[in-house]
Design an enzyme around this catalytic site. Structure first.
Site, mmCIF file in Angstrom:
data_model
loop_
_atom_site.group_PDB
_atom_site.id
_atom_site.type_symbol
_atom_site.label_atom_id
_atom_site.label_comp_id
_atom_site.label_asym_id
_atom_site.label_seq_id
_atom_site.Cartn_x
_atom_site.Cartn_y
_atom_site.Cartn_z
ATOM 1 N N HIS A 16 8.386 -0.951 9.606
ATOM 2 C CA HIS A 16 8.682 -1.959 8.588
ATOM 3 C C HIS A 16 7.825 -1.698 7.351
ATOM 4 O O HIS A 16 7.024 -0.750 7.321
ATOM 5 C CB HIS A 16 8.380 -3.367 9.130
ATOM 6 C CG HIS A 16 6.922 -3.611 9.433
ATOM 7 N ND1 HIS A 16 6.409 -4.869 9.698
ATOM 8 C CD2 HIS A 16 5.840 -2.767 9.511
ATOM 9 C CE1 HIS A 16 5.110 -4.790 9.916
ATOM 10 N NE2 HIS A 16 4.741 -3.537 9.810
ATOM 11 N N SER B 277 0.878 -1.181 0.000
ATOM 12 C CA SER B 277 0.000 0.000 0.000
ATOM 13 C C SER B 277 0.908 1.222 0.000
ATOM 14 O O SER B 277 1.001 1.963 0.974
ATOM 15 C CB SER B 277 -0.926 -0.004 1.215
ATOM 16 O OG SER B 277 -0.215 0.175 2.402
ATOM 17 N N HIS C 275 -3.144 -5.829 2.171
ATOM 18 C CA HIS C 275 -2.259 -6.884 2.677
ATOM 19 C C HIS C 275 -2.907 -8.260 2.714
ATOM 20 O O HIS C 275 -2.249 -9.239 3.046
ATOM 21 C CB HIS C 275 -1.746 -6.524 4.081
ATOM 22 C CG HIS C 275 -0.863 -5.306 4.094
ATOM 23 N ND1 HIS C 275 -0.475 -4.663 5.234
ATOM 24 C CD2 HIS C 275 -0.283 -4.615 3.066
ATOM 25 C CE1 HIS C 275 0.300 -3.632 4.922
ATOM 26 N NE2 HIS C 275 0.410 -3.581 3.618
ATOM 27 N N GLU D 68 -3.165 5.658 12.204
ATOM 28 C CA GLU D 68 -2.302 6.013 11.063
ATOM 29 C C GLU D 68 -3.160 6.186 9.809
ATOM 30 O O GLU D 68 -4.094 5.401 9.581
ATOM 31 C CB GLU D 68 -1.286 4.871 10.886
ATOM 32 C CG GLU D 68 -0.277 5.076 9.762
ATOM 33 C CD GLU D 68 0.632 3.839 9.654
ATOM 34 O OE1 GLU D 68 0.991 3.244 10.696
ATOM 35 O OE2 GLU D 68 0.946 3.451 8.512
ATOM 36 N N ASP E 228 -3.922 1.157 11.492
ATOM 37 C CA ASP E 228 -3.500 1.821 10.265
ATOM 38 C C ASP E 228 -4.681 1.673 9.306
ATOM 39 O O ASP E 228 -4.951 0.575 8.801
ATOM 40 C CB ASP E 228 -2.239 1.177 9.670
ATOM 41 C CG ASP E 228 -1.808 1.888 8.378
ATOM 42 O OD1 ASP E 228 -2.488 2.857 7.972
ATOM 43 O OD2 ASP E 228 -0.798 1.474 7.784
ATOM 44 N N ASP F 201 1.531 8.490 7.271
ATOM 45 C CA ASP F 201 2.413 7.564 6.550
ATOM 46 C C ASP F 201 2.419 7.962 5.079
ATOM 47 O O ASP F 201 3.306 8.681 4.617
ATOM 48 C CB ASP F 201 1.921 6.127 6.776
ATOM 49 C CG ASP F 201 2.604 5.105 5.870
ATOM 50 O OD1 ASP F 201 3.651 5.422 5.293
ATOM 51 O OD2 ASP F 201 2.083 3.970 5.727
ATOM 52 N N LYS G 272 9.811 5.404 7.271
ATOM 53 C CA LYS G 272 10.214 4.218 6.514
ATOM 54 C C LYS G 272 11.385 4.637 5.629
ATOM 55 O O LYS G 272 11.183 5.345 4.635
ATOM 56 C CB LYS G 272 9.064 3.754 5.620
ATOM 57 C CG LYS G 272 7.834 3.229 6.361
ATOM 58 C CD LYS G 272 6.669 3.102 5.387
ATOM 59 C CE LYS G 272 5.517 2.292 5.949
ATOM 60 N NZ LYS G 272 4.309 2.403 5.080
ATOM 61 N N GLU H 150 1.779 -9.356 6.657
ATOM 62 C CA GLU H 150 2.607 -9.004 7.814
ATOM 63 C C GLU H 150 2.443 -9.977 8.969
ATOM 64 O O GLU H 150 2.849 -9.695 10.092
ATOM 65 C CB GLU H 150 2.279 -7.584 8.272
ATOM 66 C CG GLU H 150 2.629 -6.549 7.222
ATOM 67 C CD GLU H 150 2.329 -5.121 7.653
ATOM 68 O OE1 GLU H 150 1.671 -4.931 8.693
ATOM 69 O OE2 GLU H 150 2.751 -4.201 6.933
ATOM 70 N N LYS I 9 6.730 0.142 14.543
ATOM 71 C CA LYS I 9 5.694 -0.737 13.995
ATOM 72 C C LYS I 9 6.401 -1.799 13.178
ATOM 73 O O LYS I 9 6.966 -1.507 12.121
ATOM 74 C CB LYS I 9 4.739 0.086 13.115
ATOM 75 C CG LYS I 9 3.576 -0.744 12.598
ATOM 76 C CD LYS I 9 2.566 0.108 11.857
ATOM 77 C CE LYS I 9 2.893 0.255 10.400
ATOM 78 N NZ LYS I 9 1.719 0.512 9.543
ATOM 79 N N GLU J 191 -4.820 -2.401 9.193
ATOM 80 C CA GLU J 191 -4.102 -3.003 10.330
ATOM 81 C C GLU J 191 -4.753 -2.644 11.661
ATOM 82 O O GLU J 191 -5.027 -1.468 11.917
ATOM 83 C CB GLU J 191 -2.642 -2.500 10.363
ATOM 84 C CG GLU J 191 -1.861 -2.855 9.116
ATOM 85 C CD GLU J 191 -0.560 -2.047 8.976
ATOM 86 O OE1 GLU J 191 0.001 -1.605 9.996
ATOM 87 O OE2 GLU J 191 -0.133 -1.857 7.822
HETATM 88 O O1 2PG Z 1 0.947 0.989 5.230
HETATM 89 C C1 2PG Z 1 1.887 0.652 5.963
HETATM 90 O O2 2PG Z 1 2.114 1.276 6.987
HETATM 91 C C2 2PG Z 1 2.839 -0.445 5.560
HETATM 92 C C3 2PG Z 1 3.458 -1.216 6.670
HETATM 93 O O3 2PG Z 1 2.549 -1.729 7.588
HETATM 94 O O4 2PG Z 1 2.335 -1.225 4.543
HETATM 95 P P1 2PG Z 1 3.107 -1.195 3.124
HETATM 96 O O5 2PG Z 1 4.521 -1.572 3.402
HETATM 97 O O6 2PG Z 1 2.356 -2.185 2.281
HETATM 98 O O7 2PG Z 1 3.006 0.211 2.622
HETATM 99 MG MG MG Z 2 0.548 2.788 6.689
#
Ligand code: 2PG
Ligand code: MG
Length: 401
Positions: free
Chosen positions: A355, A42, A146, A275, A232, A302, A327, A196, A378, A155
């Protein structure tokens, strides 16, 4: 001593079975560091560019490696990372790929630490780090991008806020993951796991809230300290620009309704963390929600901020969110990630080190969290690529005492 003498790049597997970039950095004195790029599903619209690994490797070999070998010092992270930027020559790492860049950046940091004989967190954060540990946010139920046919919210994250130490916190999250499995079984809901390691049952969000709420209180009774949870939402994945609404499986919410929905969830479940509750382009809605509930919970950006200081500055100006997800692969280098954390801290925003859904055994983010005194990390609850980071946190804490 930390002069880089070799950079090797290769394709390895990530946790989804996709190829990703791994880098080895070797220094003059025999220092060695290895880093591997994670990968999102995502992903935010404004993230640095992940190129197909073989292309990213070929481009990095051509443009970046010759500028690093015999030229750069692994102990000087800013120098390494600025060479990566200069070698790439774009704003978004679309030439050498953010996957090559982040793998080299992390490998260089580890090689630098190796030569100095210091743990990575200390090399990155200095002698006074290692006292504070982040609270791990553990993904116990998930869907969205996911997992197919699971919850709309991406999440459900357990937050053991009252844990006396990081080890108890990590085990509390694993216990919550197991408690969710028990509750699903009691309700005769069969299910597998998402990317995950979270359970991915075919239930609606309201049932997931009931289950996670119950799992969290069971664990709280068991461990004797406060355990909360958060989300999230991955709002950008739910938002449909054509309809101007957040499209859930059973309903549709316009922006005002989405803000009220999230604010109600914060109150009803005492959420400590939310999030991306809203679309990645809607700073204004983020600001409105933050104004409403930001004194009680973390509203984290994010996809909104993508670890980018320009986007974070815009958010700070508008009062959008009160924390940022970090990230390193979203922006390309450790230096950029550090700059985002520093800007956040200076402005009273918390940093949550994270992560990606596609991961490797690389545990750099555990060190990054300790090095920067981040209040949260996280990184899942179970699964080898997730426990690589969680177990590293336990080891860092053990070594520090
Ligand atoms: O959205 C998120 O925060 C991440 C990690 O949980 O997902 P992705 O790595 O798929 O962006
Ligand atoms: Mg996110």
């Amino acid at each position: 001593m930390t002069l880089i003498t070799d950079v090797r790049l290769r394709r390895i597997l990530d946790s989804r079975g996709n190829p990703t970039v791994e880098a080895d950095v070797v220094t003059e004195s025999g220092g060695f560091g290895r880093g591997a790029a994670p990968s999102g599903a995502s992903t935010g619209e404004y993230e640095a560019v992940e190129r197909p690994p073989s292309e990213a490797i070929a481009a990095a070999r051509e443009h970046a490696v010759p500028r690093l070998v015999g030229e750069a010092y692994a102990g000087n992270q800013r120098e390494v990372d600025s060479i990566l930027r200069a070698a790439d020559g774009t704003d978004d790492f679309s030439e050498i790929g953010a996957n090559s860049a982040v793998a080299i950046s992390m490998a260089a940091a580890k090689a630098g630490a190796d030569v100095l004989g210091a743990p990575l967190f200390q090399h990155l954060g200095g002698a006074f780090r290692g006292e504070n540990f982040p609270i791990p946010l553990g993904n116990v139920v998930g869907g969205g991008e996911h997992a197919a046919d699971a919850t709309d919210i991406q999440e459900f994250l357990v937050a053991p806020v009252g844990a006396p130490n990081v080890e108890d916190a990590v085990f509390a999250n694993a216990a919550a993951h197991a408690a969710v499995a028990d509750l699903l079984e009691e309700r005769d809901v069969p299910c597998g796991k998402g990317d995950e390691g979270a359970w991915a049952p075919s239930i609606d969000d309201s049932e997931a809230f009931e289950i996670v709420d119950e799992a969290v209180s069971r664990v709280e009774d068991e461990v004797g300290f406060e355990v909360k949870f958060g989300l999230d939402v991955a709002g950008a994945e739910l938002y449909d620009a054509d309809s101007g609404a957040y499209e859930y499986s059973d309903t549709s919410r316009d922006t005002d309704e989405q803000i009220e929905y999230i604010a109600d969830l914060v109150s009803e479940y005492d959420l400590v963390y939310v999030e991306d509750p809203l679309d990645e382009n809607d700073y204004e809605a983020f600001a409105e929600l933050t104004d409403e509930v930001g004194d009680r919970t973390l509203i984290c950006g994010d996809d909104l901020f993508v670890t980018n200081t320009d986007r974070l500055s815009d958010g700070i100006e508008q009062g959008a969110a009160n924390s940022i997800l970090i990230k390193p692969n979203q922006i390309g280098t450790l230096t950029d990630a550090f700059d985002a954390i520093e800007l956040a801290t200076e402005n009273g925003y918390d940093s949550v080190i994270s992560h990606r859904s596609g991961e490797t055994e690389d545990a750099t983010i555990a060190h990054l969290a300790v090095a920067t005194d981040a209040p949260y990390i996280k990184t899942g609850a179970v699964g080898g690529e997730r426990t690589a980071k969680l177990n590293e946190l336990i080891r860092i804490a053990d070594d520090a005492t």
